[in-house]
Design a protein around this motif. Structure first.
Motif, PDB file in Angstrom:
ATOM      1  N   THR A   1     -12.526  -6.429  -1.086  1.00 11.26           N
ATOM      2  CA  THR A   1     -11.309  -7.180  -0.797  1.00 11.26           C
ATOM      3  C   THR A   1     -11.132  -7.375   0.704  1.00 11.26           C
ATOM      4  OG1 THR A   1     -10.305  -6.246  -2.782  1.00 11.26           O
ATOM      5  CG2 THR A   1      -8.827  -7.287  -1.197  1.00 11.26           C
ATOM      6  N   LEU A   2     -11.458  -6.356   1.481  1.00 14.12           N
ATOM      7  CA  LEU A   2     -11.402  -6.497   2.941  1.00 14.12           C
ATOM      8  C   LEU A   2     -12.380  -7.552   3.425  1.00 14.12           C
ATOM      9  CD1 LEU A   2     -11.072  -2.868   4.315  1.00 14.12           C
ATOM     10  CD2 LEU A   2      -9.529  -4.769   4.738  1.00 14.12           C
TER      11      LEU A   2
ATOM     12  N   SER B   1      -0.243  -5.332   7.234  1.00 12.03           N
ATOM     13  CA  SER B   1      -0.019  -4.139   6.408  1.00 12.03           C
ATOM     14  C   SER B   1      -0.976  -4.112   5.220  1.00 12.03           C
ATOM     15  CB  SER B   1       1.430  -4.058   5.947  1.00 12.03           C
ATOM     16  OG  SER B   1       1.771  -5.187   5.174  1.00 12.03           O
ATOM     17  N   THR B   2      -1.286  -5.270   4.655  1.00 11.90           N
ATOM     18  CA  THR B   2      -2.247  -5.321   3.549  1.00 11.90           C
ATOM     19  C   THR B   2      -3.629  -4.884   4.004  1.00 11.90           C
ATOM     20  OG1 THR B   2      -1.017  -7.127   2.525  1.00 11.90           O
ATOM     21  CG2 THR B   2      -3.293  -6.828   1.818  1.00 11.90           C
ATOM     22  N   VAL B   3      -4.076  -5.386   5.137  1.00  9.73           N
ATOM     23  CA  VAL B   3      -5.384  -5.005   5.658  1.00  9.73           C
ATOM     24  C   VAL B   3      -5.412  -3.517   6.009  1.00  9.73           C
ATOM     25  CG1 VAL B   3      -6.964  -5.343   7.605  1.00  9.73           C
ATOM     26  CG2 VAL B   3      -5.995  -7.308   6.430  1.00  9.73           C
ATOM     27  N   SER B   4      -4.328  -3.004   6.563  1.00 12.68           N
ATOM     28  CA  SER B   4      -4.275  -1.575   6.917  1.00 12.68           C
ATOM     29  C   SER B   4      -4.353  -0.691   5.678  1.00 12.68           C
ATOM     30  CB  SER B   4      -2.987  -1.267   7.678  1.00 12.68           C
ATOM     31  OG  SER B   4      -2.945  -1.976   8.874  1.00 12.68           O
ATOM     32  N   ILE B   5      -3.621  -1.046   4.651  1.00 10.82           N
ATOM     33  CA  ILE B   5      -3.649  -0.258   3.412  1.00 10.82           C
ATOM     34  C   ILE B   5      -5.032  -0.317   2.772  1.00 10.82           C
ATOM     35  CG2 ILE B   5      -2.761  -0.167   1.043  1.00 10.82           C
ATOM     36  CD1 ILE B   5      -0.030  -0.972   2.248  1.00 10.82           C
ATOM     37  N   LEU B   6      -5.646  -1.494   2.768  1.00  8.55           N
ATOM     38  CA  LEU B   6      -6.987  -1.605   2.209  1.00  8.55           C
ATOM     39  C   LEU B   6      -8.014  -0.821   3.013  1.00  8.55           C
ATOM     40  CD1 LEU B   6      -7.075  -5.335   1.128  1.00  8.55           C
ATOM     41  CD2 LEU B   6      -7.298  -3.338  -0.358  1.00  8.55           C
ATOM     42  N   ALA B   7      -7.873  -0.820   4.332  1.00  5.96           N
ATOM     43  CA  ALA B   7      -8.805  -0.055   5.166  1.00  5.96           C
ATOM     44  C   ALA B   7      -8.661   1.443   4.914  1.00  5.96           C
ATOM     45  CB  ALA B   7      -8.565  -0.365   6.640  1.00  5.96           C
ATOM     46  N   LEU B   8      -7.437   1.914   4.779  1.00  4.99           N
ATOM     47  CA  LEU B   8      -7.230   3.334   4.463  1.00  4.99           C
ATOM     48  C   LEU B   8      -7.775   3.674   3.081  1.00  4.99           C
ATOM     49  CD1 LEU B   8      -3.637   3.858   5.881  1.00  4.99           C
ATOM     50  CD2 LEU B   8      -5.763   4.868   6.738  1.00  4.99           C
ATOM     51  N   THR B   9      -7.576   2.788   2.133  1.00  2.00           N
ATOM     52  CA  THR B   9      -8.101   3.011   0.783  1.00  2.00           C
ATOM     53  C   THR B   9      -9.624   3.001   0.797  1.00  2.00           C
ATOM     54  OG1 THR B   9      -6.159   1.958  -0.171  1.00  2.00           O
ATOM     55  CG2 THR B   9      -8.079   2.167  -1.590  1.00  2.00           C
ATOM     56  N   ALA B  10     -10.223   2.078   1.516  1.00  2.55           N
ATOM     57  CA  ALA B  10     -11.681   1.993   1.589  1.00  2.55           C
ATOM     58  C   ALA B  10     -12.284   3.218   2.261  1.00  2.55           C
ATOM     59  CB  ALA B  10     -12.096   0.736   2.335  1.00  2.55           C
TER      60      ALA B  10
END
Length: 64
Positions: free
Chosen positions: A40-41, A16-25
């Protein structure tokens, strides 16, 4: 059983952390937020490198 449950919780949290960061990026409006999410990713995902700020500026256009 406790180790399996702990591993499952850690996997869900990491995913979930990686998914949120990917959407933010991808969809953040501010360039600085996109760059921070990408760096961060790059830390979380081994073997990947963050894009340079020049590539981000070229992709977003001159008016952003």
């Amino acid at each position: 059983m406790a180790i399996g449950l702990l591993s499952a919780i850690a996997a869900v949290f990491y995913g979930s952390t990686v998914s949120i960061l990917a959407l933010t990026a991808t969809f953040a409006r501010r360039r600085t937020l996109r760059c921070e999410a990408r760096s961060t990713l790059a830390v979380l995902m081994r073997g990947r490198t963050a894009e340079s700020p020049q590539a981000d500026r070229a992709a977003s256009g001159p008016d952003s």
